[in-house]
Scaffold this active site. Sequence first.
Site, PDB file in Angstrom:
ATOM      1  N   TYR A   1      17.528 -15.298   3.272  1.00 43.92           N
ATOM      2  CA  TYR A   1      16.861 -14.071   3.745  1.00 43.92           C
ATOM      3  C   TYR A   1      16.816 -13.036   2.617  1.00 43.92           C
TER       4      TYR A   1
ATOM      5  N   LYS B   1      13.532 -11.216   0.235  1.00 41.55           N
ATOM      6  CA  LYS B   1      13.239  -9.792  -0.019  1.00 41.55           C
ATOM      7  C   LYS B   1      13.132  -9.545  -1.529  1.00 41.55           C
TER       8      LYS B   1
ATOM      9  N   THR C   1      19.982  -5.472   0.605  1.00 39.76           N
ATOM     10  CA  THR C   1      20.465  -6.804   0.254  1.00 39.76           C
ATOM     11  C   THR C   1      19.990  -7.212  -1.149  1.00 39.76           C
TER      12      THR C   1
ATOM     13  N   ARG D   1      29.742   0.443   5.235  1.00 43.27           N
ATOM     14  CA  ARG D   1      28.286   0.373   5.084  1.00 43.27           C
ATOM     15  C   ARG D   1      27.685   1.754   5.302  1.00 43.27           C
TER      16      ARG D   1
ATOM     17  N   SER E   1      15.216  -4.307   1.527  1.00 49.02           N
ATOM     18  CA  SER E   1      16.571  -4.174   2.060  1.00 49.02           C
ATOM     19  C   SER E   1      17.559  -3.922   0.933  1.00 49.02           C
TER      20      SER E   1
ATOM     21  N   PHE F   1      19.107   0.648   4.186  1.00 44.97           N
ATOM     22  CA  PHE F   1      20.525   0.319   4.274  1.00 44.97           C
ATOM     23  C   PHE F   1      20.748  -0.227   5.694  1.00 44.97           C
TER      24      PHE F   1
ATOM     25  N   ASN G   1       3.444 -11.516  16.171  1.00 39.42           N
ATOM     26  CA  ASN G   1       3.354 -12.778  16.933  1.00 39.42           C
ATOM     27  C   ASN G   1       4.451 -12.873  17.999  1.00 39.42           C
TER      28      ASN G   1
ATOM     29  N   ILE H   1      12.439  -1.755  14.261  1.00 42.38           N
ATOM     30  CA  ILE H   1      12.096  -0.606  13.410  1.00 42.38           C
ATOM     31  C   ILE H   1      10.620  -0.246  13.590  1.00 42.38           C
TER      32      ILE H   1
ATOM     33  N   ASN I   1      23.878 -10.569  15.110  1.00 45.11           N
ATOM     34  CA  ASN I   1      24.553 -10.811  13.823  1.00 45.11           C
ATOM     35  C   ASN I   1      25.137  -9.523  13.301  1.00 45.11           C
ATOM     36  N   ASN I   2      24.455  -8.421  13.607  1.00 49.42           N
ATOM     37  CA  ASN I   2      24.845  -7.146  13.012  1.00 49.42           C
ATOM     38  C   ASN I   2      25.867  -6.442  13.887  1.00 49.42           C
TER      39      ASN I   2
HETATM   40  P1  NAD Z   1      12.531  -7.309  14.218  1.00 50.47           P
HETATM   41  O1  NAD Z   1      12.798  -8.760  14.260  1.00 50.47           O
HETATM   42  O2  NAD Z   1      12.900  -6.493  15.398  1.00 50.47           O
HETATM   43  O3  NAD Z   1      10.986  -7.029  13.886  1.00 50.47           O
HETATM   44  C1  NAD Z   1      10.214  -7.917  13.117  1.00 50.47           C
HETATM   45  C2  NAD Z   1       8.935  -8.145  13.885  1.00 50.47           C
HETATM   46  O4  NAD Z   1       8.106  -9.059  13.145  1.00 50.47           O
HETATM   47  C3  NAD Z   1       9.160  -8.774  15.260  1.00 50.47           C
HETATM   48  O5  NAD Z   1       8.440  -8.048  16.230  1.00 50.47           O
HETATM   49  C4  NAD Z   1       8.612 -10.185  15.122  1.00 50.47           C
HETATM   50  O6  NAD Z   1       8.091 -10.699  16.328  1.00 50.47           O
HETATM   51  C5  NAD Z   1       7.548  -9.983  14.068  1.00 50.47           C
HETATM   52  N1  NAD Z   1       7.214 -11.192  13.304  1.00 50.47           N
HETATM   53  C6  NAD Z   1       8.045 -12.093  12.732  1.00 50.47           C
HETATM   54  N2  NAD Z   1       7.342 -13.041  12.096  1.00 50.47           N
HETATM   55  C7  NAD Z   1       6.029 -12.725  12.255  1.00 50.47           C
HETATM   56  C8  NAD Z   1       4.821 -13.323  11.829  1.00 50.47           C
HETATM   57  N3  NAD Z   1       4.808 -14.444  11.101  1.00 50.47           N
HETATM   58  N4  NAD Z   1       3.640 -12.739  12.197  1.00 50.47           N
HETATM   59  C9  NAD Z   1       3.630 -11.603  12.941  1.00 50.47           C
HETATM   60  N5  NAD Z   1       4.747 -10.997  13.362  1.00 50.47           N
HETATM   61  C10 NAD Z   1       5.938 -11.553  13.026  1.00 50.47           C
HETATM   62  O7  NAD Z   1      13.249  -6.728  12.900  1.00 50.47           O
HETATM   63  P2  NAD Z   1      13.460  -5.238  12.425  1.00 50.47           P
HETATM   64  O8  NAD Z   1      14.914  -4.967  12.451  1.00 50.47           O
HETATM   65  O9  NAD Z   1      12.532  -4.342  13.099  1.00 50.47           O
HETATM   66  O10 NAD Z   1      13.064  -5.391  10.895  1.00 50.47           O
HETATM   67  C11 NAD Z   1      11.770  -5.080  10.415  1.00 50.47           C
HETATM   68  C12 NAD Z   1      11.716  -5.413   8.938  1.00 50.47           C
HETATM   69  O11 NAD Z   1      12.723  -4.687   8.252  1.00 50.47           O
HETATM   70  C13 NAD Z   1      11.970  -6.893   8.625  1.00 50.47           C
HETATM   71  O12 NAD Z   1      11.119  -7.269   7.566  1.00 50.47           O
HETATM   72  C14 NAD Z   1      13.410  -6.898   8.181  1.00 50.47           C
HETATM   73  O13 NAD Z   1      13.692  -7.959   7.297  1.00 50.47           O
HETATM   74  C15 NAD Z   1      13.519  -5.559   7.467  1.00 50.47           C
HETATM   75  N6  NAD Z   1      14.892  -5.061   7.414  1.00 50.47           N
HETATM   76  C16 NAD Z   1      15.593  -4.930   8.578  1.00 50.47           C
HETATM   77  C17 NAD Z   1      16.913  -4.491   8.525  1.00 50.47           C
HETATM   78  C18 NAD Z   1      17.730  -4.369   9.785  1.00 50.47           C
HETATM   79  O14 NAD Z   1      18.950  -4.310   9.703  1.00 50.47           O
HETATM   80  N7  NAD Z   1      17.138  -4.318  10.963  1.00 50.47           N
HETATM   81  C19 NAD Z   1      17.504  -4.166   7.291  1.00 50.47           C
HETATM   82  C20 NAD Z   1      16.729  -4.288   6.126  1.00 50.47           C
HETATM   83  C21 NAD Z   1      15.422  -4.733   6.197  1.00 50.47           C
HETATM   84  C1  UD1 Z   2      23.805  -7.853   6.936  1.00 54.83           C
HETATM   85  C2  UD1 Z   2      23.180  -8.865   6.008  1.00 54.83           C
HETATM   86  C3  UD1 Z   2      22.132  -8.212   5.149  1.00 54.83           C
HETATM   87  C4  UD1 Z   2      21.105  -7.484   6.000  1.00 54.83           C
HETATM   88  C5  UD1 Z   2      21.835  -6.462   6.875  1.00 54.83           C
HETATM   89  C6  UD1 Z   2      20.922  -5.698   7.788  1.00 54.83           C
HETATM   90  C7  UD1 Z   2      24.962 -10.531   5.603  1.00 54.83           C
HETATM   91  C8  UD1 Z   2      25.833 -11.148   4.586  1.00 54.83           C
HETATM   92  N1  UD1 Z   2      24.211  -9.490   5.187  1.00 54.83           N
HETATM   93  O1  UD1 Z   2      24.417  -6.889   6.155  1.00 54.83           O
HETATM   94  O2  UD1 Z   2      21.458  -9.188   4.372  1.00 54.83           O
HETATM   95  O3  UD1 Z   2      20.154  -6.803   5.182  1.00 54.83           O
HETATM   96  O4  UD1 Z   2      22.803  -7.172   7.682  1.00 54.83           O
HETATM   97  O5  UD1 Z   2      20.300  -6.579   8.681  1.00 54.83           O
HETATM   98  O6  UD1 Z   2      24.914 -10.958   6.742  1.00 54.83           O
HETATM   99  N2  UD1 Z   2      30.968  -6.976  10.973  1.00 54.83           N
HETATM  100  C9  UD1 Z   2      32.062  -7.244  11.773  1.00 54.83           C
HETATM  101  N3  UD1 Z   2      31.868  -7.905  12.946  1.00 54.83           N
HETATM  102  C10 UD1 Z   2      30.622  -8.304  13.378  1.00 54.83           C
HETATM  103  C11 UD1 Z   2      29.504  -8.021  12.548  1.00 54.83           C
HETATM  104  C12 UD1 Z   2      29.711  -7.363  11.346  1.00 54.83           C
HETATM  105  O7  UD1 Z   2      33.183  -6.897  11.420  1.00 54.83           O
HETATM  106  O8  UD1 Z   2      30.512  -8.911  14.460  1.00 54.83           O
HETATM  107  C13 UD1 Z   2      31.164  -6.194   9.726  1.00 54.83           C
HETATM  108  C14 UD1 Z   2      30.674  -6.860   8.461  1.00 54.83           C
HETATM  109  O9  UD1 Z   2      31.698  -7.620   7.870  1.00 54.83           O
HETATM  110  C15 UD1 Z   2      30.253  -5.638   7.620  1.00 54.83           C
HETATM  111  C16 UD1 Z   2      29.807  -4.612   8.649  1.00 54.83           C
HETATM  112  O10 UD1 Z   2      30.392  -5.018   9.879  1.00 54.83           O
HETATM  113  O11 UD1 Z   2      31.373  -5.116   6.953  1.00 54.83           O
HETATM  114  C17 UD1 Z   2      28.304  -4.539   8.824  1.00 54.83           C
HETATM  115  O12 UD1 Z   2      27.796  -5.857   9.084  1.00 54.83           O
HETATM  116  P1  UD1 Z   2      26.266  -6.109   9.419  1.00 54.83           P
HETATM  117  O13 UD1 Z   2      25.828  -5.222  10.506  1.00 54.83           O
HETATM  118  O14 UD1 Z   2      26.087  -7.594   9.615  1.00 54.83           O
HETATM  119  O15 UD1 Z   2      25.487  -5.646   8.104  1.00 54.83           O
HETATM  120  P2  UD1 Z   2      25.678  -6.078   6.552  1.00 54.83           P
HETATM  121  O16 UD1 Z   2      26.865  -6.922   6.356  1.00 54.83           O
HETATM  122  O17 UD1 Z   2      25.593  -4.846   5.741  1.00 54.83           O
END
Ligand code: NAD
Ligand code: UD1
Length: 336
Positions: A150, A154, A126, A232, A124, A179, A32, A12, A199-200
């Site tokens: 996690y 938050k 979450t 979602r 988040s 979201f 880092n 992001i 994971n996502n």
């Molecule tokens: P990302 O892992 O791609 O980016 C996070 C960045 O932080 C990485 O570049 C990582 O190297 C850096 N980092 C981690 N620990 C560090 C530290 N101690 N010092 C300096 N840098 C550090 O993740 P993202 O998807 O870009 O997410 C950005 C933020 O948004 C995170 O805080 C995440 O929890 C939050 N968020 C993400 C999602 C999502 O689905 N991607 C959803 C809700 C919230």
């Molecule tokens: C997950 C995290 C949430 C985090 C968010 C964005 C959990 C319980 N929650 O949410 O804390 O803020 O990601 O990073 O992990 N799915 C599949 N197959 C897959 C992966 C996901 O069917 O391989 C389904 C899930 O059951 C869900 C949807 O896809 O219904 C979205 O999943 P995901 O992308 O992991 O996001 P969240 O579950 O919303």
Amino acid sequence: MHILVTGGAGYIGSHTLIELYHAGHTAEVADNLANSSVEAVRRVEKMLDVSIPFHQLDVCNAQALDQLFSHQPFDAIIHFAGLKSVGESVQNPLRYYSTNITSSLNLLSVIKKYHIPHLIFSSSATVYGTPESLPLTENSRTGIGITNPYGHTKYMIEQIMRDFAQSNPTVAITLLRYFNPIGAHESGAIGEDPHDVPNNLLPYIAQVAVGKRPEVQVFGDDYPTPDGTGVRDYIHVVDLARGHVAALAPAQPGVHTYNLGTGKGTSVLELISAFSAACKKELPYRIVARRPGDIAECYADSQKAAQELNWHPTKSIADACRDSWRWQSQNPNGYR
Ligand code: NAD
Ligand code: UD1
């Protein structure tokens, strides 16, 4: 404004750098590289034809952070840095509590010491845990039913920031509750680059599409949703990035909380089908058991961001799948 972007090499953060410069701001990155590559920042520099100072530092290192601020004044901080893997946070909770909370505490200390007026924090959806009702507004209940460390970090950081704002009445803190961010920059030059098994859902689908994984596992088809799969609120990462630019507009002191979502729910099967259309391939999938801790449905009411920040997401699920496919097919091994 001149902005410090922590975690600016990440998914992001790198997209937000582009939108910041498009809006006339400048930035420096502190990261880092725990979950990213400096190549993401290099590609952004190339795209914008600018030079973005990159500080490879751990935000948990208070001394290094202090040194950075003692040399450079910033008008605002956008704090993306942190760890975000839900599964890993269950395996190694101390690493998550330590990294996510210490980095935030350190930033609050420098904000106080160097009189930084505004902090934007990546929160988040979450924090809403198990929703009582949908859509989720900023006033919906938080903290009940969060199933992993996690998510707890938050929720706790939001509380820490509220307490800090109470005792530092000149500071503005904006909590952005994302979201489900998906998609990539439309150039295909930057995107999401998970280091391990994604994971996502969307990055997993993208890896199936590019032939790296055999099939998508659909976690449950017996939820009380129209097709039985989880629903979602998927938001294009460029729209999300623009939400940060909108939130930078001079904020009043105090805490401001905004949902950044589209208000529209999409099921797992609908997302697989949209990605299939984008990559022009049938994508194999198999229904498996529910993933523990998952909720059936989650989507935002984002009217507050529309009204107060004049932020309106413009991109569709089809746009996100097309852009994500462009990134994935042009960079099958991410930045490596
Ligand atoms: P990302 O892992 O791609 O980016 C996070 C960045 O932080 C990485 O570049 C990582 O190297 C850096 N980092 C981690 N620990 C560090 C530290 N101690 N010092 C300096 N840098 C550090 O993740 P993202 O998807 O870009 O997410 C950005 C933020 O948004 C995170 O805080 C995440 O929890 C939050 N968020 C993400 C999602 C999502 O689905 N991607 C959803 C809700 C919230
Ligand atoms: C997950 C995290 C949430 C985090 C968010 C964005 C959990 C319980 N929650 O949410 O804390 O803020 O990601 O990073 O992990 N799915 C599949 N197959 C897959 C992966 C996901 O069917 O391989 C389904 C899930 O059951 C869900 C949807 O896809 O219904 C979205 O999943 P995901 O992308 O992991 O996001 P969240 O579950 O919303």
